[in-house]
Design a protein around this motif. Structure first.
Motif, short mmCIF file in Angstrom:
data_model
loop_
_atom_site.label_atom_id
_atom_site.label_comp_id
_atom_site.label_asym_id
_atom_site.label_seq_id
_atom_site.Cartn_x
_atom_site.Cartn_y
_atom_site.Cartn_z
N PHE A 47 16.99 3.16 -1.99
CA PHE A 47 15.70 2.63 -2.35
C PHE A 47 15.48 1.21 -2.31
CE2 PHE A 47 14.85 5.92 -5.89
CZ PHE A 47 14.78 7.07 -5.00
N GLU A 48 16.49 0.26 -2.62
CA GLU A 48 16.36 -1.08 -2.50
C GLU A 48 16.21 -1.35 -0.97
OE1 GLU A 48 20.22 -2.11 -4.42
OE2 GLU A 48 18.98 -2.19 -6.35
N LYS A 49 17.05 -0.87 0.12
CA LYS A 49 17.24 -1.23 1.58
C LYS A 49 15.92 -0.74 2.06
CE LYS A 49 18.99 0.40 5.78
NZ LYS A 49 17.72 1.45 6.25
N GLU A 50 15.20 0.46 1.75
CA GLU A 50 13.92 0.82 2.35
C GLU A 50 12.78 0.16 1.69
OE1 GLU A 50 13.66 2.47 4.69
OE2 GLU A 50 15.61 3.27 5.10
N PHE A 51 12.88 -0.29 0.42
CA PHE A 51 11.82 -1.10 -0.13
C PHE A 51 11.78 -2.30 0.27
CE2 PHE A 51 9.97 -3.70 -3.55
CZ PHE A 51 8.81 -3.15 -4.02
N ASP A 52 12.85 -3.14 0.58
CA ASP A 52 12.93 -4.45 1.27
C ASP A 52 12.58 -4.21 2.73
OD1 ASP A 52 13.93 -5.47 -1.12
OD2 ASP A 52 16.06 -5.46 -0.54
N GLU A 53 12.62 -3.35 3.45
CA GLU A 53 12.10 -3.09 4.61
C GLU A 53 10.61 -2.84 4.78
OE1 GLU A 53 14.88 -0.82 6.86
OE2 GLU A 53 16.66 -1.91 6.72
N GLY A 54 10.06 -2.52 3.73
CA GLY A 54 8.48 -1.98 3.72
C GLY A 54 8.30 -0.76 4.17
N MET A 76 8.42 6.11 4.66
CA MET A 76 8.09 6.18 6.12
C MET A 76 9.23 6.65 6.84
SD MET A 76 4.89 5.85 6.57
CE MET A 76 4.87 5.88 8.58
N ARG A 77 9.08 7.41 8.00
CA ARG A 77 10.25 7.78 8.91
C ARG A 77 9.51 8.18 10.27
NH1 ARG A 77 13.43 5.59 6.41
NH2 ARG A 77 15.02 6.55 5.23
N LYS A 121 -0.59 7.21 5.20
CA LYS A 121 -1.55 7.35 5.64
C LYS A 121 -1.90 6.02 6.37
CE LYS A 121 -6.24 9.33 7.32
NZ LYS A 121 -7.13 9.63 6.87
N ASP A 122 -2.10 5.11 5.53
CA ASP A 122 -2.41 3.61 5.88
C ASP A 122 -1.09 2.98 6.73
OD1 ASP A 122 -4.82 3.70 4.48
OD2 ASP A 122 -3.82 2.68 2.77
N GLN A 123 -0.10 3.38 6.62
CA GLN A 123 1.20 3.04 7.34
C GLN A 123 1.20 3.72 8.72
OE1 GLN A 123 2.75 0.33 6.03
NE2 GLN A 123 0.99 0.73 4.53
N GLY A 124 0.29 4.51 9.15
CA GLY A 124 0.52 5.27 10.34
C GLY A 124 0.81 6.58 10.30
N ALA A 125 1.25 7.23 9.41
CA ALA A 125 1.88 8.77 9.13
C ALA A 125 0.85 9.53 9.65
CB ALA A 125 2.54 8.87 7.85
#
Length: 155
Positions: A47-54, A76-77, A121-125
């Motif tokens: 969670f911390e890693k992915e949160f920090d990477e946006g 996001m993936r 969706k806003d992130q491009g998913a």
């Protein structure tokens, strides 16, 4: 009426607790193994890693006392659309959807999932996926989720 808001990074340990409650309930309902305390540490690190990477966002629902009563996350993936595909596409996972038992059946989880899907969706998913307990499938189907084509065999 419930208010919703974005979760802050310092609240990730609380979200990990909600994730654990969700996973434990899925285990009771559907025979999924209950996560270990070690897995809880791995999840909070993820969670911390992915949160920090946006790549990760969580939404909370608050009751009239301004207490957190539900959460849902979006991760996001990128993946290949199908095996042997040449191109990857962006997609999102809806994760850690949990509502306190005393606040269920009031549309809270649906609202949070829709908000998370909006962020994805806003992130491009191009699509969103999730794993559901047997008891929540109806809610997700009402939101437009459908069963996918893949199959599984225990080896």
């Amino acid at each position: 009426m419930y208010e919703t808001r974005l979760a802050k990074r310092v609240e990730l340990p609380l979200i990990k607790n909600y994730w654990y409650c969700m996973a434990s309930e899925m285990g009771e309902l559907d025979g999924i193994p209950v996560p270990s305390s070690q897995r809880g540490l791995e999840v909070i690190a993820l969670f911390e890693k992915e949160f920090d990477e946006g790549n990760l966002v969580f939404r909370f629902a608050m009751d009239e006392k301004d207490e957190i009563i539900a959460c849902a996350g979006g991760l996001m993936r990128e993946e290949y659309v199908f095996p042997l595909s040449e191109e990857k596409s962006k997609f999102g996972w809806v994760i850690a959807v949990y509502t306190m038992p005393s606040h269920r059946k009031r549309g809270v989880a649906s609202r949070l999932v829709e908000e998370v899907c909006g962020w994805l969706k806003d992130q491009g998913a191009e699509r969103a996926r999730l794993w559901s307990s047997s008891s929540a499938r109806g809610m997700y189907e009402e939101l437009g989720f459908r069963t996918m084509m893949d199959m599984e065999k225990t080896l």
